[in-house]
Design a protein around this motif. Structure first.
Motif, PDB file in Angstrom:
ATOM      1  N   PHE A   7       0.819  -1.202   0.000  1.00  0.00           N
ATOM      2  CA  PHE A   7       0.000   0.000   0.000  1.00  0.00           C
ATOM      3  C   PHE A   7       0.866   1.270   0.000  1.00  0.00           C
ATOM      4  CE2 PHE A   7       0.721  -1.045   4.407  1.00  0.00           C
ATOM      5  CZ  PHE A   7       0.989   0.184   4.998  1.00  0.00           C
ATOM      6  N   LEU A   8       2.152   1.129   0.312  1.00  0.00           N
ATOM      7  CA  LEU A   8       3.056   2.285   0.319  1.00  0.00           C
ATOM      8  C   LEU A   8       3.573   2.574  -1.080  1.00  0.00           C
ATOM      9  CD1 LEU A   8       5.182   1.459   3.468  1.00  0.00           C
ATOM     10  CD2 LEU A   8       3.405   3.185   3.274  1.00  0.00           C
ATOM     11  N   ARG A  13       8.755   2.329   0.504  1.00  0.00           N
ATOM     12  CA  ARG A  13       8.843   0.939   0.975  1.00  0.00           C
ATOM     13  C   ARG A  13      10.233   0.604   1.491  1.00  0.00           C
ATOM     14  NH1 ARG A  13       5.994  -2.028  -4.141  1.00  0.00           N
ATOM     15  NH2 ARG A  13       3.982  -1.032  -3.904  1.00  0.00           N
ATOM     16  N   LEU A  14      10.285  -0.389   2.358  1.00  0.00           N
ATOM     17  CA  LEU A  14      11.568  -0.866   2.856  1.00  0.00           C
ATOM     18  C   LEU A  14      12.365  -1.486   1.717  1.00  0.00           C
ATOM     19  CD1 LEU A  14      10.793  -2.619   6.246  1.00  0.00           C
ATOM     20  CD2 LEU A  14      12.119  -0.560   5.881  1.00  0.00           C
ATOM     21  N   GLN A  15      13.602  -1.110   1.619  1.00  0.00           N
ATOM     22  CA  GLN A  15      14.486  -1.665   0.613  1.00  0.00           C
ATOM     23  C   GLN A  15      15.537  -2.515   1.311  1.00  0.00           C
ATOM     24  OE1 GLN A  15      13.965  -1.004  -2.725  1.00  0.00           O
ATOM     25  NE2 GLN A  15      12.131   0.067  -2.030  1.00  0.00           N
ATOM     26  N   ALA A  16      16.225  -3.353   0.536  1.00  0.00           N
ATOM     27  CA  ALA A  16      17.280  -4.200   1.110  1.00  0.00           C
ATOM     28  C   ALA A  16      18.373  -3.343   1.740  1.00  0.00           C
ATOM     29  CB  ALA A  16      17.858  -5.105   0.034  1.00  0.00           C
ATOM     30  N   ALA A  17      18.665  -2.206   1.132  1.00  0.00           N
ATOM     31  CA  ALA A  17      19.698  -1.318   1.676  1.00  0.00           C
ATOM     32  C   ALA A  17      19.282  -0.765   3.046  1.00  0.00           C
ATOM     33  CB  ALA A  17      19.976  -0.181   0.713  1.00  0.00           C
ATOM     34  N   ASP A  18      17.993  -0.537   3.258  1.00  0.00           N
ATOM     35  CA  ASP A  18      17.507  -0.056   4.554  1.00  0.00           C
ATOM     36  C   ASP A  18      17.733  -1.108   5.641  1.00  0.00           C
ATOM     37  OD1 ASP A  18      16.605   2.263   3.301  1.00  0.00           O
ATOM     38  OD2 ASP A  18      14.598   1.432   2.974  1.00  0.00           O
ATOM     39  N   ILE A  19      17.436  -2.349   5.324  1.00  0.00           N
ATOM     40  CA  ILE A  19      17.602  -3.435   6.284  1.00  0.00           C
ATOM     41  C   ILE A  19      19.080  -3.652   6.578  1.00  0.00           C
ATOM     42  CG2 ILE A  19      17.238  -5.910   6.654  1.00  0.00           C
ATOM     43  CD1 ILE A  19      14.696  -5.555   4.885  1.00  0.00           C
ATOM     44  N   GLN A  20      19.911  -3.605   5.540  1.00  0.00           N
ATOM     45  CA  GLN A  20      21.353  -3.764   5.713  1.00  0.00           C
ATOM     46  C   GLN A  20      21.911  -2.631   6.577  1.00  0.00           C
ATOM     47  OE1 GLN A  20      23.572  -3.562   2.098  1.00  0.00           O
ATOM     48  NE2 GLN A  20      25.459  -4.274   3.033  1.00  0.00           N
ATOM     49  N   SER A  21      21.465  -1.440   6.319  1.00  0.00           N
ATOM     50  CA  SER A  21      21.927  -0.286   7.095  1.00  0.00           C
ATOM     51  C   SER A  21      21.530  -0.412   8.563  1.00  0.00           C
ATOM     52  CB  SER A  21      21.354   0.999   6.498  1.00  0.00           C
ATOM     53  OG  SER A  21      21.716   2.106   7.256  1.00  0.00           O
TER      54      SER A  21
END
Length: 55
Positions: A7-8, A13-21
């Motif tokens: 829905f975002l 949206r959450l990206q892989a780079a956000d989770i890695q960071s």
């Protein structure tokens, strides 16, 4: 998990780079906490020294 965020807008949206960071910041925070506290005596007593056998 990706379906939860459909829905975002794609840019939000959450990206892989956000989770890695976030993971790297967590490691950095944990390392800093250990550096400040420096519980090396406790680590040595708990994990490295063998307990004295009781008679």
């Amino acid at each position: 998990m990706a379906s939860m965020f459909k829905f975002l807008k794609p840019g939000i949206r959450l990206q892989a780079a956000d989770i890695q960071s976030a993971a790297l910041w967590g490691v950095a925070a944990g390392t800093t906490a250990l550096w400040i506290v420096q519980p090396f005596d406790w680590i040595k007593k708990t994990f490295l020294e063998k307990p004295v056998p009781e008679k």
